[in-house]
Design a protein around this motif. Structure first.
Motif, short mmCIF file in Angstrom:
data_model
loop_
_atom_site.label_atom_id
_atom_site.label_comp_id
_atom_site.label_asym_id
_atom_site.label_seq_id
_atom_site.Cartn_x
_atom_site.Cartn_y
_atom_site.Cartn_z
N THR A 1 0.86 -1.33 0.18
CA THR A 1 0.13 -0.15 -0.07
C THR A 1 0.74 1.35 0.00
O THR A 1 2.13 1.24 0.33
CB THR A 1 -0.90 0.11 1.24
N ALA A 2 0.14 2.40 -0.41
CA ALA A 2 1.06 3.51 -0.35
C ALA A 2 1.13 3.95 1.07
O ALA A 2 2.01 4.77 1.15
CB ALA A 2 0.05 4.62 -1.22
N LYS A 3 0.30 3.69 1.91
CA LYS A 3 0.40 4.15 3.32
C LYS A 3 1.65 3.58 3.76
O LYS A 3 2.51 4.01 4.58
CB LYS A 3 -0.77 3.49 4.15
N GLN A 4 1.82 2.21 3.54
CA GLN A 4 3.18 1.48 3.96
C GLN A 4 4.59 1.94 3.32
O GLN A 4 5.33 2.30 4.08
CB GLN A 4 2.98 0.02 3.50
N THR B 1 -23.19 4.95 -2.11
CA THR B 1 -23.69 6.34 -2.20
C THR B 1 -22.59 7.19 -2.68
O THR B 1 -21.39 6.97 -2.87
CB THR B 1 -23.88 6.53 -0.65
N GLN B 2 -22.99 8.52 -2.90
CA GLN B 2 -22.22 9.49 -3.41
C GLN B 2 -20.88 9.79 -2.66
O GLN B 2 -19.92 9.84 -3.32
CB GLN B 2 -22.90 10.57 -3.53
N VAL B 3 -21.20 9.70 -1.16
CA VAL B 3 -19.79 9.68 -0.38
C VAL B 3 -18.98 8.71 -0.60
O VAL B 3 -17.71 8.98 -0.80
CB VAL B 3 -20.37 9.91 1.15
N ALA B 4 -19.79 7.62 -0.65
CA ALA B 4 -18.65 6.35 -0.57
C ALA B 4 -17.94 6.47 -2.06
O ALA B 4 -16.63 5.97 -2.06
CB ALA B 4 -19.35 5.12 -0.87
N ALA C 1 -12.66 7.46 -4.84
CA ALA C 1 -11.97 8.39 -5.95
C ALA C 1 -10.86 9.07 -5.26
O ALA C 1 -9.67 9.11 -5.88
CB ALA C 1 -12.86 9.32 -6.67
N ALA C 2 -11.05 9.64 -4.09
CA ALA C 2 -10.01 10.44 -3.39
C ALA C 2 -8.83 9.42 -2.93
O ALA C 2 -7.84 9.98 -3.06
CB ALA C 2 -10.67 11.04 -2.17
N GLN C 3 -9.14 8.32 -2.66
CA GLN C 3 -8.18 7.44 -2.17
C GLN C 3 -7.60 6.98 -3.04
O GLN C 3 -6.19 6.61 -3.08
CB GLN C 3 -9.03 6.21 -1.47
N ALA C 4 -8.01 6.74 -4.32
CA ALA C 4 -7.26 6.31 -5.53
C ALA C 4 -6.33 7.25 -6.20
O ALA C 4 -5.32 7.05 -6.51
CB ALA C 4 -8.21 5.65 -6.57
N SER C 5 -6.83 8.50 -5.74
CA SER C 5 -5.97 9.58 -6.46
C SER C 5 -4.74 9.79 -5.55
O SER C 5 -3.70 9.86 -5.99
CB SER C 5 -6.70 11.04 -6.70
N LYS C 6 -4.75 9.77 -4.18
CA LYS C 6 -3.75 9.63 -3.38
C LYS C 6 -2.94 8.53 -3.48
O LYS C 6 -1.67 8.69 -3.34
CB LYS C 6 -4.46 9.65 -1.87
N ALA C 7 -3.14 7.39 -3.84
CA ALA C 7 -2.49 6.37 -4.09
C ALA C 7 -1.76 6.60 -5.30
O ALA C 7 -0.27 6.27 -5.50
CB ALA C 7 -3.22 5.25 -4.20
N ARG C 8 -2.17 7.00 -6.21
CA ARG C 8 -1.59 7.36 -7.55
C ARG C 8 -0.49 8.45 -7.37
O ARG C 8 0.58 8.45 -7.92
CB ARG C 8 -2.61 7.98 -8.61
#
Length: 224
Positions: A14-17, A151-154, A159-166
């Motif tokens: 993971t990007a976090k690791q 949901t829209q929030v989900a 999408a935000a998590q995927a962008s951060k990972a990229r």
């Protein structure tokens, strides 16, 4: 004692690791303990931040290319951690690059070939079990989740998590390749010349492609 030239390959899921160093530091420590003493050179380090669910291994390919280009041995901290990764094992087996796995120093090309077959078998078994479980759930009338039901929030969160990972992956690539690019720029003087040198040397881009460096790509990397 270790002798010769080495290039290390580390991987976390993971990007976090990758950002925290969790997992990476343990792998680096294992490599340094292996190299302790002897007449060795650790020429470069390639770090992969990629889930084991995906077959894309641009940094593995970059490490193998680097070994071939510089006559070095690939150094892996933990082969057992990757022993269920068929794509990694087959790539290693077919590379014709000498390698040493610190946790399995007796491993050779025959070993990784057998591990690759077992890993592929396990992946197929997991896939079959998953499909059977989904089919059974559907037969019981259970509604299976679909992306459009989120949901829209989900959806926005995903999408935000995927962008951060990229972004994290791109930043990691830039940090590792920047010293080489800077050195080339000091020697050659222009971004175009640097791009031509990188293409001639077979240096992979962040997307894992060769021959795709441009002056703009070099400029963007230096400005990250």
């Amino acid at each position: 004692m270790a002798e010769g030239k080495f290039i290390s390959y580390l991987r976390v899921s993971t990007a976090k690791q990758g950002r925290s160093g969790l997992g990476l530091e343990a792998q680096r420590e294992a490599i340094l303990q292996y190299l302790n003493g002897g007449g060795w050179q650790l020429l470069a380090e390639h770090v992969e931040i990629e889930s084991g669910k995906h077959d894309d291994r641009p940094q593995l390919q970059a490490a193998l290319d680097d070994c071939r280009r510089r006559g070095a041995t690939l150094l892996i901290a933990k082969l057992d951690r990757l022993s269920r990764d068929a794509h990694f094992l087959l790539g290693l087996q077919k590379s014709n690059v000498d390698f040493v796995a610190v946790d399995m120093p007796q491993a050779n090309f025959l070993t990784v070939g057998v591990l690759a077959l077992l890993a592929q078998q396990e992946r197929e078994a997991i896939s079959a079990r998953t499909k059977a479980a989904l089919a059974a759930a559907k037969a019981r009338g259970q509604k299976l989740g679909k992306p459009e039901n989120l949901t829209q929030v989900a959806r926005l969160t995903g999408a935000a998590q995927a962008s951060k990972a990229r972004t994290a992956k791109a930043d990691d690539f830039a940090a590792r390749i920047r010293p080489l690019v800077t050195e080339c720029l000091q020697e050659l003087g222009t971004l175009t010349a640097v791009a031509q040198r990188l293409n001639a040397d077979g240096v992979l881009t962040a997307r894992g492609k060769t021959g795709s460096w441009t002056a703009r790509a070099v400029k963007n990397l230096l400005e990250r």
